[in-house]
Design a protein around this motif. Structure first.
Motif, PDB file in Angstrom:
ATOM      1  N   ASN A   1      50.526  10.718  54.925  1.00  0.00           N
ATOM      2  CA  ASN A   1      49.360  10.988  55.766  1.00  0.00           C
ATOM      3  C   ASN A   1      49.553  12.267  56.588  1.00  0.00           C
ATOM      4  OD1 ASN A   1      48.062   8.776  54.789  1.00  0.00           O
ATOM      5  ND2 ASN A   1      48.414   7.484  56.587  1.00  0.00           N
ATOM      6  N   ARG A   2      50.798  12.502  56.998  1.00  0.00           N
ATOM      7  CA  ARG A   2      51.095  13.736  57.740  1.00  0.00           C
ATOM      8  C   ARG A   2      50.789  14.946  56.854  1.00  0.00           C
ATOM      9  NH1 ARG A   2      56.597  13.627  58.180  1.00  0.00           N
ATOM     10  NH2 ARG A   2      56.732  15.129  56.496  1.00  0.00           N
TER      11      ARG A   2
ATOM     12  N   ARG B   1      48.768  15.017  54.370  1.00  0.00           N
ATOM     13  CA  ARG B   1      47.313  15.086  54.206  1.00  0.00           C
ATOM     14  C   ARG B   1      46.694  15.848  55.372  1.00  0.00           C
ATOM     15  NH1 ARG B   1      44.247  12.119  50.741  1.00  0.00           N
ATOM     16  NH2 ARG B   1      45.399  10.798  49.300  1.00  0.00           N
ATOM     17  N   TRP B   2      47.120  15.514  56.587  1.00  0.00           N
ATOM     18  CA  TRP B   2      46.560  16.213  57.745  1.00  0.00           C
ATOM     19  C   TRP B   2      46.914  17.708  57.695  1.00  0.00           C
ATOM     20  CZ3 TRP B   2      42.737  15.872  60.854  1.00  0.00           C
ATOM     21  CH2 TRP B   2      42.656  16.728  61.944  1.00  0.00           C
ATOM     22  N   ARG B   3      48.139  18.005  57.309  1.00  0.00           N
ATOM     23  CA  ARG B   3      48.570  19.415  57.292  1.00  0.00           C
ATOM     24  C   ARG B   3      47.888  20.220  56.195  1.00  0.00           C
ATOM     25  NH1 ARG B   3      54.838  18.736  59.275  1.00  0.00           N
ATOM     26  NH2 ARG B   3      54.196  18.107  61.363  1.00  0.00           N
TER      27      ARG B   3
ATOM     28  N   ARG C   1      44.801  20.416  56.136  1.00  0.00           N
ATOM     29  CA  ARG C   1      43.656  20.995  56.857  1.00  0.00           C
ATOM     30  C   ARG C   1      44.074  22.395  57.290  1.00  0.00           C
ATOM     31  NH1 ARG C   1      39.749  18.645  60.451  1.00  0.00           N
ATOM     32  NH2 ARG C   1      39.502  16.446  59.993  1.00  0.00           N
ATOM     33  N   ARG C   2      43.278  23.392  56.915  1.00  0.00           N
ATOM     34  CA  ARG C   2      43.683  24.773  57.160  1.00  0.00           C
ATOM     35  C   ARG C   2      42.643  25.521  57.993  1.00  0.00           C
ATOM     36  NH1 ARG C   2      48.930  24.470  55.564  1.00  0.00           N
ATOM     37  NH2 ARG C   2      48.959  26.720  55.823  1.00  0.00           N
ATOM     38  N   GLY C   3      42.947  26.793  58.258  1.00  0.00           N
ATOM     39  CA  GLY C   3      42.016  27.598  59.030  1.00  0.00           C
ATOM     40  C   GLY C   3      40.942  28.251  58.191  1.00  0.00           C
TER      41      GLY C   3
ATOM     42  N   ASP D   1      40.502  24.703  52.416  1.00  0.00           N
ATOM     43  CA  ASP D   1      40.078  23.310  52.642  1.00  0.00           C
ATOM     44  C   ASP D   1      39.454  22.729  51.379  1.00  0.00           C
ATOM     45  OD1 ASP D   1      40.859  23.054  55.297  1.00  0.00           O
ATOM     46  OD2 ASP D   1      38.924  23.657  56.114  1.00  0.00           O
TER      47      ASP D   1
ATOM     48  N   GLU E   1      41.095  19.668  49.383  1.00  0.00           N
ATOM     49  CA  GLU E   1      40.338  18.420  49.353  1.00  0.00           C
ATOM     50  C   GLU E   1      40.336  17.830  47.936  1.00  0.00           C
ATOM     51  OE1 GLU E   1      36.052  18.657  49.955  1.00  0.00           O
ATOM     52  OE2 GLU E   1      36.188  16.976  51.358  1.00  0.00           O
TER      53      GLU E   1
ATOM     54  N   LEU F   1      52.890  24.115  52.299  1.00  0.00           N
ATOM     55  CA  LEU F   1      51.995  24.017  53.460  1.00  0.00           C
ATOM     56  C   LEU F   1      52.509  24.805  54.664  1.00  0.00           C
ATOM     57  CD1 LEU F   1      50.865  20.259  53.415  1.00  0.00           C
ATOM     58  CD2 LEU F   1      49.575  22.259  52.639  1.00  0.00           C
ATOM     59  N   MET F   2      53.768  25.192  54.623  1.00  0.00           N
ATOM     60  CA  MET F   2      54.320  25.979  55.728  1.00  0.00           C
ATOM     61  C   MET F   2      53.870  27.433  55.688  1.00  0.00           C
ATOM     62  SD  MET F   2      55.896  23.857  57.518  1.00  0.00           S
ATOM     63  CE  MET F   2      56.786  24.912  58.688  1.00  0.00           C
ATOM     64  N   LEU F   3      53.338  27.861  54.551  1.00  0.00           N
ATOM     65  CA  LEU F   3      52.929  29.272  54.427  1.00  0.00           C
ATOM     66  C   LEU F   3      51.711  29.569  55.304  1.00  0.00           C
ATOM     67  CD1 LEU F   3      53.162  29.732  50.553  1.00  0.00           C
ATOM     68  CD2 LEU F   3      54.678  30.751  52.270  1.00  0.00           C
ATOM     69  N   PRO F   4      51.610  30.815  55.792  1.00  0.00           N
ATOM     70  CA  PRO F   4      50.398  31.205  56.510  1.00  0.00           C
ATOM     71  C   PRO F   4      49.178  31.119  55.585  1.00  0.00           C
ATOM     72  CG  PRO F   4      52.131  32.853  56.788  1.00  0.00           C
ATOM     73  CD  PRO F   4      52.598  31.898  55.739  1.00  0.00           C
ATOM     74  N   ASP F   5      48.024  30.810  56.186  1.00  0.00           N
ATOM     75  CA  ASP F   5      46.802  30.611  55.404  1.00  0.00           C
ATOM     76  C   ASP F   5      46.481  31.769  54.467  1.00  0.00           C
ATOM     77  OD1 ASP F   5      46.134  28.080  56.240  1.00  0.00           O
ATOM     78  OD2 ASP F   5      45.026  28.787  57.984  1.00  0.00           O
TER      79      ASP F   5
END
Lengths: 589, 87
Positions: free
Chosen positions: B9-10, B12-14, B16-18, B23, B27, B49-53
């Motif tokens: 779930n964590r 999943r939340w991460r 979510r991007r800018g 997104d 999704e 997911l650690m990479l910048p958007d």
């Protein structure tokens, strides 16, 4: 409040985009204990999406003056912007941009080493006489560069980041003063009380109230929802900026250049409907006019697709060569986000929401101002707002391109300075928290946990988005908006009974989405009712039954009080700080 | 590491991007691919997911590539969701 942990700070900032981080930097560098809450990692805030640049009359490429920038902004706002705030922003812009440069932001440069400035729509020299190059940019990554620069400076200044925390509610005491917020730590599912001498909201826009929006999923108007529940009105919520051709169902934009190259719009019957509305200009009519015609086709049942909710942008008659040579990125976007190759098939498009002009009412100092005892603007002690969630109001009825990033840094800093002064002079010690400060938030969460017989969050959210898209989109008339007011009230009732299956405590994304919907629905109701009430056309609010701007009756800001579903109005500020008032003119381009 | 439901779930939340473009892709990925990932694949996804958007979008867009072979399978799935019909 026995079960709720409490933490104390000098300042609490909700939101870690450009405005929140600029304010935080000011506070932390002044030695104040500053907490910044963010739902996502700070550099993933939606500020990252801003590509165009940041405007300032540096005059590095061509002669420019802040007075000219001010004129463009007032005109862009269609005379709904407050001219004191606009003067403040435009006059401060050069030092704000140079400050970012000194912070290490990698702007594009001219040969002499000064910041390069590019042309941008609406930027003019000598009060509308000719275009001027005013936009400063870091390639097409200006927002990204801004966020990273501010984040690093904040780390250096010891700002305390609470990452993956969602603020739930504003805490006001018996005097109406703001003394903190409640917040949910996602990792534990625990609710905390964050006790502060001053609170700033920098939570961004709420573009997700629309079905078609360029906004990221995080843009759920959390600050606006919290204000609405705490009795703070929302200002000018009827004003939203639209782009005519977003990919239907996705929101990603297709540039207007496509129609310049010969692309045409078709309805479900294959009719080139713009010929009917604009026999001469056809598909090349002005942006807002095309948008309204598109929306009208959908509204009258001639929309394409299984839900009849979009129109089609046809390019295939241009031939593969023109498409591949002149519009390669458009072909790429269409394939990726619409699943169609425009060489063979038309692209489904729909007018798409981009930016929220209204928000939490503030002055140019970032102080939240509300009506009280007959005075239209009385400060809410301890409460500040900046950025897209705030309404200073510099954008008025429509925002000038590249003024959004400028808004973030100018008013982020200004709000930070105001908070420092307030803490130093008026609130050296914390004002006590009210009894049971977290009860309201805990009750909201308990309601969600125990709800039976309700609806799923995404079902209600889609109903809200569909209503707002159809009734408060680009095409607005009395009949349609009256229906919208009725429909959104029904959706708001459904939103009170949302239900989640997952009752787990830790990283419960279903719960977070339900809490976000609580915020979105407040913004949706405010938007619908404020739009229905404004009987004129001004800026982005284009009313088919009242086609002209009506300065005599409507040059005023709307204020929507959600709890009583009541509208109030307050005057536009017509006194700039030092220069002469720019009187209204017909807005022609 | 071993991923519990909360860990998933964590992630999943991460996701979510800018940026809306990310997104949309994430999704689809979360709906169709995510639950089938092994723990080793989830490790890779977490790293991604650690990479910048902006960098992540260029990777997903195929405008840049990575020399990190571990990322390739997940990236291929994400790129796949860029080219399927969204309607």
């Amino acid at each position: 409040m026995a079960n709720v942990a409490k933490r104390q700070f000098d300042a609490v900032i909700v939101g870690a985009g450009g405005a929140g981080m600029r304010a935080a930097l000011q506070l932390s560098e002044a030695g104040l204990k500053t907490a910044v809450l963010s739902k996502v990692f700070p550099t993933r805030s939606h500020t990252v999406a801003a590509q165009g640049g940041i405007s300032a009359s540096l005059g590095n490429v061509q002669e420019d003056k802040w007075e000219w920038h001010m004129y463009d902004t007032v005109k862009g706002s269609d005379w709904l912007g407050d001219q004191d705030a606009i003067e403040f922003m435009c006059k401060t812009a050069p030092e704000a941009v140079i400050e970012l440069e000194h912070f290490g932001m990698p702007f594009d440069r001219v040969e002499s080493g000064r910041i390069y400035q590019r042309p941008f729509g609406g930027h003019t020299a000598n009060f509308g006489e000719k275009p001027v190059q005013r936009a400063c940019a870091a390639a097409d990554r200006t927002g990204h560069a801004l966020l990273h620069t501010l984040y690093q400076r904040n780390v250096r200044a010891n700002t305390q980041f609470f990452v993956e925390w969602m603020a739930l509610d504003l805490i006001r005491d018996a005097d109406g003063d703001v003394v903190g917020v409640t917040a949910l730590e996602m990792e534990t599912g625990e609710v905390y009380v964050l006790h502060a001498k001053a609170v700033l909201f920098a939570t961004g826009g709420a573009g997700r109230i629309y079905a078609a929006s360029t906004n990221a999923f995080i843009n759920t108007g959390d600050g606006l929802g919290m204000c609405a529940r705490a009795g703070i009105p929302l200002e000018d919520m009827e004003f939203w900026q639209f782009h005519p051709t977003g990919v239907a169902g996705a929101g990603v934009l297709i540039t207007e250049g496509v129609r310049g190259e010969g692309g045409i719009l078709l309805n479900a019957n294959g009719e080139r409907f713009m010929e009917r509305y604009a026999p001469t200009l056809k598909d090349l009519a002005p942006r807002d006019f095309v948008s309204r015609c598109m929306a009208l086709e959908v509204l009258e049942g001639r929309g394409a697709g299984k839900n009849k909710d979009h129109v089609l942008l046809k390019l295939d008659h241009l031939g593969p060569e023109v498409i591949n040579h002149r519009l390669p990125s458009i072909r790429e976007i269409a394939i990726k986000f619409a699943g169609v190759d425009p060489i063979k098939e038309p692209i489904p498009v729909i007018p798409t929401t981009h930016y929220q002009m209204g928000g939490i009412p503030t002055n140019y100092l970032g102080e939240v101002m509300v009506p009280k005892d007959g005075n239209p603007e009385v400060r809410v002690n301890g409460f500040y707002a900046a950025g897209e969630c705030a309404c200073a109001s510099v954008h008025g009825a429509n925002r000038l391109g590249t003024n959004s990033l400028l808004d973030l840094v100018v008013f982020g800093k200004s709000a930070g300075d105001s908070m420092i002064e307030f803490i130093k002079n008026e609130r050296p010690t914390h004002k006590p928290l009210p009894e049971n400060a977290a009860d309201f938030s805990l009750a909201r969460i308990a309601r969600l946990e125990n709800q039976t017989g309700g609806e799923e969050v995404n079902v209600v959210r889609e109903a809200m988005q569909k209503t707002i898209q159809l009734r408060a989109g680009v095409f607005r008339n009395s009949e349609n908006m009256a229906l919208g007011v009725k429909e959104i009230a029904e959706v708001a009732e459904r939103a009170k009974r949302t239900q989640i299956k997952d009752k787990s405590k830790v990283w419960n994304t279903a719960r977070i989405e339900a809490l976000e919907l609580d915020n979105l629905i407040e913004v949706a109701v405010a938007t619908m009712i404020a739009a229905d009430a404004r009987k004129e056309s001004r800026g982005a609010h284009s009313h088919d039954d009242f086609e002209k701007r009506d300065d005599e009756n409507w040059m005023k800001h709307s204020l929507f009080f959600n709890q009583e579903r009541r509208l109030d109005y307050k005057p536009v500020h017509t006194k700039p700080l030092t220069v002469d008032y720019i009187p209204p003119k017909e807005r022609t381009f | 590491m071993t991923y519990t439901q909360a860990d998933k779930n964590r992630l999943r939340w991460r996701s979510r991007r800018g940026l809306l473009e990310l997104d949309i892709v994430f999704e689809m990925f979360l709906e169709h691919d995510f639950e089938g990932l092994t723990d080793a694949e989830l490790d890779v996804y977490q790293d991604l997911l650690m990479l910048p958007d902006i960098d992540l979008l260029e990777l997903v867009d195929g405008k840049t590539d990575t020399t990190d072979a571990r990322l390739a399978p997940i990236l291929a799935r994400l790129r796949h969701w860029q080219v399927v019909k969204q309607q």
